[in-house]
Enzyme design. Sequence first.
Site, PDB file in Angstrom:
ATOM      1  N   SER A 178       0.107  -1.188   0.799  1.00 15.55           N
ATOM      2  CA  SER A 178       0.386  -0.187   1.830  1.00 15.55           C
ATOM      3  C   SER A 178       1.251   0.908   1.211  1.00 15.55           C
ATOM      4  CB  SER A 178       1.044  -0.845   3.048  1.00 15.55           C
ATOM      5  OG  SER A 178       2.237  -1.520   2.669  1.00 15.55           O
ATOM      6  N   TYR A 193      -1.107  10.611   6.635  1.00 17.32           N
ATOM      7  CA  TYR A 193      -0.989   9.549   5.638  1.00 17.32           C
ATOM      8  C   TYR A 193       0.040   8.513   6.068  1.00 17.32           C
ATOM      9  CZ  TYR A 193      -0.007   7.205   1.199  1.00 17.32           C
ATOM     10  OH  TYR A 193       0.186   6.263   0.216  1.00 17.32           O
ATOM     11  N   LYS A 197      -0.515   4.487   6.979  1.00 16.74           N
ATOM     12  CA  LYS A 197       0.127   3.401   6.242  1.00 16.74           C
ATOM     13  C   LYS A 197       0.950   2.509   7.165  1.00 16.74           C
ATOM     14  CE  LYS A 197      -1.495   3.926   2.139  1.00 16.74           C
ATOM     15  NZ  LYS A 197      -2.323   2.868   1.515  1.00 16.74           N
TER      16      LYS A 197
END
Length: 298
Positions: A178, A193, A197
Amino acid sequence: MSTNDHNESFKLENLFSVKNKVALITGGGSGIGLMATQALATNGAKVYIVGRTEEKLEKVAETYGKDISGSIIPITADVSKKDEIKKLVDTISSKEKCLCILINNAGIALNTQQTEASSAEELSKNLFSDPNETFEMWTDTYRTNVPQLYFMTTAFLPLLQAAHKHNDNFSGAVINISSISGIVKTSQHHFAYNASKAAAIHLTTMLANEIGSLNGLRIRVNSIAPGVFPSEMTAGESDEKQKSHIPREKYEDKTTATRPGEDRDMANAILFAATNQYLNGQTVAVDGGYILSAGAGA
């Protein structure tokens, strides 16, 4: 039994042994995927590396697969498609009795934003009016960073469950790569992003719960959340050995380690998560103290 025999299990080669284990790593051609490949193959594992670019995978096998106790075997596949994941499962099933270690290593960051502003109007312009900040960009980022972790893990459950039968009760291990970007409270100039994650980290927890706690399978699911490590995403390119470089001084003031991560830092973490049979449903941040500086979101 001699006194020394009592200490045998505490030797490094036994504590972190991956000898003769079968592993599969997506995105094993560069960056963190390559670090994981080297960590496992150098220590005796048979490592299948998967990616879309055959040339890159073959280069890794040629460069890093010689004179080691394990092996590196390239397989070209696009793991963002269910039919190709199914073919991948069939391929591994035809060659192996089980899969001991699955490392889902994937990540893209498609757009960065100017998040500093002096007014609400300026911030709205930066975040909303950016022509590259689209629903499609968010969807593409999420698609790469989250669903394939789910589909790869669930597709390989039977082979992962078989690991403990063929490897002295070694429970199958899933390691999702991750990012600390899913933990810190700052957007780091890319909301999509970081949100993806965070989803990947929560997905890891849910999978660990459903697979192990609720269904009793001998499979552990954990996440490694790297800080800044050299990769094509963070450095922009790789050299002739598929390695990337980040200047040490660039992160001198951003981590307590005063540097970006190194190959050995990630290798340590990979071996720990792969071999520790008591680690399940956890996210291990390997970030040199970046979260301490940036602050966690929760």
